[in-house]
Scaffold this motif. Structure first.
Motif, PDB file in Angstrom:
ATOM      1  N   MET A 194       0.842  -1.187   0.000  1.00 19.65           N
ATOM      2  CA  MET A 194       0.000   0.000   0.000  1.00 19.65           C
ATOM      3  C   MET A 194       0.882   1.242   0.000  1.00 19.65           C
ATOM      4  O   MET A 194       1.875   1.311   0.729  1.00 19.65           O
ATOM      5  N   ARG A 195       0.534   2.221  -0.792  1.00 20.39           N
ATOM      6  CA  ARG A 195       1.245   3.496  -0.820  1.00 20.39           C
ATOM      7  C   ARG A 195       0.451   4.522  -0.028  1.00 20.39           C
ATOM      8  O   ARG A 195      -0.731   4.723  -0.271  1.00 20.39           O
ATOM      9  N   ARG A 203       1.010   7.635  -7.038  1.00 23.04           N
ATOM     10  CA  ARG A 203      -0.142   6.737  -7.079  1.00 23.04           C
ATOM     11  C   ARG A 203      -0.504   6.198  -5.688  1.00 23.04           C
ATOM     12  O   ARG A 203      -0.509   4.986  -5.454  1.00 23.04           O
ATOM     13  N   ASP A 240      -2.561   4.959  -2.385  1.00 22.77           N
ATOM     14  CA  ASP A 240      -3.824   4.318  -2.044  1.00 22.77           C
ATOM     15  C   ASP A 240      -4.540   5.121  -0.967  1.00 22.77           C
ATOM     16  O   ASP A 240      -5.764   5.041  -0.829  1.00 22.77           O
ATOM     17  N   LEU A 241      -3.759   5.864  -0.182  1.00 22.72           N
ATOM     18  CA  LEU A 241      -4.309   6.710   0.883  1.00 22.72           C
ATOM     19  C   LEU A 241      -3.533   8.011   0.911  1.00 22.72           C
ATOM     20  O   LEU A 241      -2.295   8.003   0.864  1.00 22.72           O
ATOM     21  N   GLY A 268      -8.389   5.855  -7.351  1.00 23.47           N
ATOM     22  CA  GLY A 268      -8.167   4.750  -6.433  1.00 23.47           C
ATOM     23  C   GLY A 268      -7.607   5.134  -5.084  1.00 23.47           C
ATOM     24  O   GLY A 268      -7.036   4.296  -4.393  1.00 23.47           O
ATOM     25  N   CYS A 269      -7.781   6.384  -4.693  1.00 21.79           N
ATOM     26  CA  CYS A 269      -7.152   6.883  -3.462  1.00 21.79           C
ATOM     27  C   CYS A 269      -8.178   7.471  -2.513  1.00 21.79           C
ATOM     28  O   CYS A 269      -8.958   8.352  -2.888  1.00 21.79           O
ATOM     29  N   GLU A 270      -8.164   6.989  -1.278  1.00 23.03           N
ATOM     30  CA  GLU A 270      -8.985   7.557  -0.219  1.00 23.03           C
ATOM     31  C   GLU A 270      -8.212   8.687   0.445  1.00 23.03           C
ATOM     32  O   GLU A 270      -6.984   8.639   0.538  1.00 23.03           O
ATOM     33  N   ARG A 279      -6.536  -1.145   7.116  1.00 27.17           N
ATOM     34  CA  ARG A 279      -7.372  -0.913   5.936  1.00 27.17           C
ATOM     35  C   ARG A 279      -7.393  -2.142   5.022  1.00 27.17           C
ATOM     36  O   ARG A 279      -6.395  -2.814   4.863  1.00 27.17           O
TER      37      ARG A 279
END
Length: 283
Positions: free
Chosen positions: A1-2, A81, A83-84, A102-104, A283
């Motif tokens: 996860m990034r 890119r 993810d959060l 695709g990012c919260e 998450r």
């Protein structure tokens, strides 16, 4: 996860330190994440970091929906890119950049003016852009949906030995050590250190400054500091608040006098950075 951390703060080092705190908490937890911070250039040589990417924060550009999507900030975040995306207080520069694919996004909120969550006509606050709006100190605001304890850059067991600061400064054990700390606007040290002529002045603007400083201060007999978010909550969590003299400085988007008056009796039960890291890992 990034996981990306973003701040647009330019006054003091507090916004950067909160990003460092979250990164350290993720490492403590052993979270399987790639973590990177983004924000304006850091004016402190001692605080230079490989995991911080300086980007241009141009207000006129970011207030224009079309230009914002092609901005240096949008490009930098897009290239990573995430993810959060964890945002430190400054939501407005991202108003026309979010959502990222695709990012919260989460927003961290400390004490700030109530008008902070309004915005100009072309950059209105949009709460739906953030899955979580998290208060990180005991300050009530209608925009905040949930709270954690204040975010601190380290935990007590991670602090350096009490002798470390004296050894670094060459101060013998039988001499009283008073330290005046500052990580804000140039020239404010005089107000912080007022009346303490023998205090060792430790200003983050100095090339040989210690960063982060909080982990060194357990060896000081007395500490002089502004009542900014980090200095105040670090002292309380790390155990040297009783021997710290706080001086509230004026800030446009912070109320240091409020913090000193209202929060001095508050007992922290955890490091909010660790709580946030737990949320991220889950998450």
């Amino acid at each position: 996860m990034r996981v990306a951390y973003f701040t647009a703060g330019t006054v003091g080092a507090g916004h950067l330190v909160r990003g460092v705190a979250l990164g350290r908490a993720l490492r403590r937890r052993g979270a399987a994440v790639e973590y990177r911070m983004f924000g304006p250039p850091v004016p402190y040589a001692a605080a230079a970091r490989d995991d911080y990417e300086a980007v241009r924060i141009a207000e006129a550009e970011l207030r224009d929906p079309t230009r914002a999507r092609a901005s240096a900030l949008a490009a930098a975040l897009g290239a990573f890119r995430p993810d959060l995306l964890v945002v430190d207080l400054f939501w407005a520069p991202l108003r026309h950049v979010l959502p990222l694919p695709g990012c919260e996004a989460w927003l961290l909120v400390r004490c700030c003016p109530r008008a902070w969550f309004e915005g100009p006509p072309d950059t209105r606050w949009e709460p739906r852009q953030f899955a979580r709006v998290v208060g990180i100190e005991p300050h009530r605001h209608a925009a905040v949906r949930e709270t954690v304890e204040p975010v601190v850059v380290c935990n007590p067991e991670e602090c350096r030995p009490a002798s470390a600061l004296r050894e670094r400064l060459g101060v013998p054990a039988n001499r009283r050590l008073v330290v005046a700390t500052h990580a804000g606007v140039r020239g404010e040290m005089a107000a912080v250190a007022a009346g303490a002529e023998t205090a060792v002045r430790m200003d983050l603007h100095a090339a040989d400054a210690l960063f982060p400083l909080a982990e060194w201060l357990g060896g000081a007999d007395a500490v002089l500091a502004a009542a900014g978010y980090n200095a105040f909550w670090e002292a309380r969590w790390l155990g040297y608040a009783a021997r710290t003299r706080f001086t509230p400085l004026r800030r446009d988007v912070d109320d240091q006098a409020w913090r000193l008056h209202v929060c001095s009796g508050y007992a922290m039960r955890a490091n909010g950075a660790d709580v946030l890291a737990g949320w991220i890992a889950g998450r």
